[in-house]
Write a protein that holds these residues in place. Structure first.
Motif, short mmCIF file in Angstrom:
data_model
loop_
_atom_site.label_atom_id
_atom_site.label_comp_id
_atom_site.label_asym_id
_atom_site.label_seq_id
_atom_site.Cartn_x
_atom_site.Cartn_y
_atom_site.Cartn_z
N LEU A 1 0.80 -1.22 0.00
CA LEU A 1 0.00 0.00 0.00
C LEU A 1 0.84 1.27 0.00
CD1 LEU A 1 -2.90 -0.80 2.52
CD2 LEU A 1 -2.97 -0.82 0.02
N ARG B 1 -1.04 5.19 2.88
CA ARG B 1 -2.26 4.41 2.67
C ARG B 1 -2.38 3.26 3.68
NH1 ARG B 1 -2.09 3.28 -3.70
NH2 ARG B 1 0.13 3.15 -3.17
N TYR B 2 -1.24 2.73 4.09
CA TYR B 2 -1.27 1.70 5.12
C TYR B 2 -1.77 2.27 6.44
CZ TYR B 2 0.30 -1.76 8.52
OH TYR B 2 0.34 -2.66 9.56
N LEU C 1 -7.87 1.23 -2.10
CA LEU C 1 -6.65 2.01 -1.89
C LEU C 1 -5.62 1.80 -2.99
CD1 LEU C 1 -6.17 1.75 1.99
CD2 LEU C 1 -7.04 3.66 0.65
#
Length: 219
Positions: free
Chosen positions: A91, A95-96, A211
């Protein structure tokens, strides 16, 4: 079943994942240093309690960094250590972190609904379990065929077995659902927030698809 490690290489340094582990661990060590009265007060201030949510809205986030005991913190951080690095690798860091926080929020919302149903508005909820459950949901979607080396009880012996992630995590979420349903009549007494695990898992599983994880080719 206890995961020992996943057989799934990661090509980037898991900065966010390790930071989450360090922060949760430091907060727990601070909690552990408190006496019983101070500990209860600290949990009351920063744990998520439905009856105080509007008075303390920040607890929707802070509860994710608190834990109630050594087994709680060790178990959560170990699962995060085993599975989080690969999800962060796919990711990216921001985003993680977003996935982690959204999973924790989803977990809290489902547990809040359950609390309303069973009259547990005054029972504080603490722990990173809901957010980490979202990481497991994301991992199962991203790496269903990755192998997990797990310690499995077979009769009276513990044996190391390689298990596909889809089966390991699938069995794990099944246990959460069963335990949640069985314990529902007693949820007002506290204990494990099973529905937070369930809510976090399904939020993570569905959010990760949106995502746009990076494509990484392993040689």
């Amino acid at each position: 079943m206890l995961p020992i490690k996943d057989l799934n290489p990661s090509r980037s340094f898991p900065l966010v994942n390790l930071t989450l582990i360090v922060v949760c661990s430091l907060v727990w060590l601070y909690e552990f240093s408190l006496d019983e009265v101070e500990f209860v007060k600290f949990i009351g201030e920063y744990g998520l309690t439905l009856s105080n949510l509007f008075e303390r809205p920040y607890t929707i986030i802070t509860h994710m960094f608190l834990h109630g005991g050594w087994l709680h913190i060790i178990g959560n951080m170990w699962f995060l250590y085993v599975f989080g690095d690969n999800v962060e690798d796919r990711l990216g860091k921001l985003r993680y972190l977003l996935l982690y926080l959204l999973s924790g929020l989803g977990a809290a919302l489902l547990q809040i609904l359950v609390s309303l149903l069973v009259g547990a508005e005054d029972v504080p909820m603490v722990g990173a379990s809901g957010a980490i459950s979202g990481v497991l949901g994301a991992y199962m979607w991203l790496f269903p065929h990755a192998r997990v080396l797990a310690l499995v009880p077979i009769f009276f012996f513990l044996t190391l077995v390689e298990i596909p992630a889809v089966y390991f995590i699938g069995f794990w979420i099944l246990i959460q659902i069963v335990n949640g349903l069985v314990s529902l009549p007693f949820a007002g007494m506290g204990g494990v927030a099973w529905f937070a695990h369930i809510g976090g898992f399904f939020v993570g599983y569905h959010v990760v698809k949106r995502l746009k994880p990076r494509n990484i080719y392993y040689i």
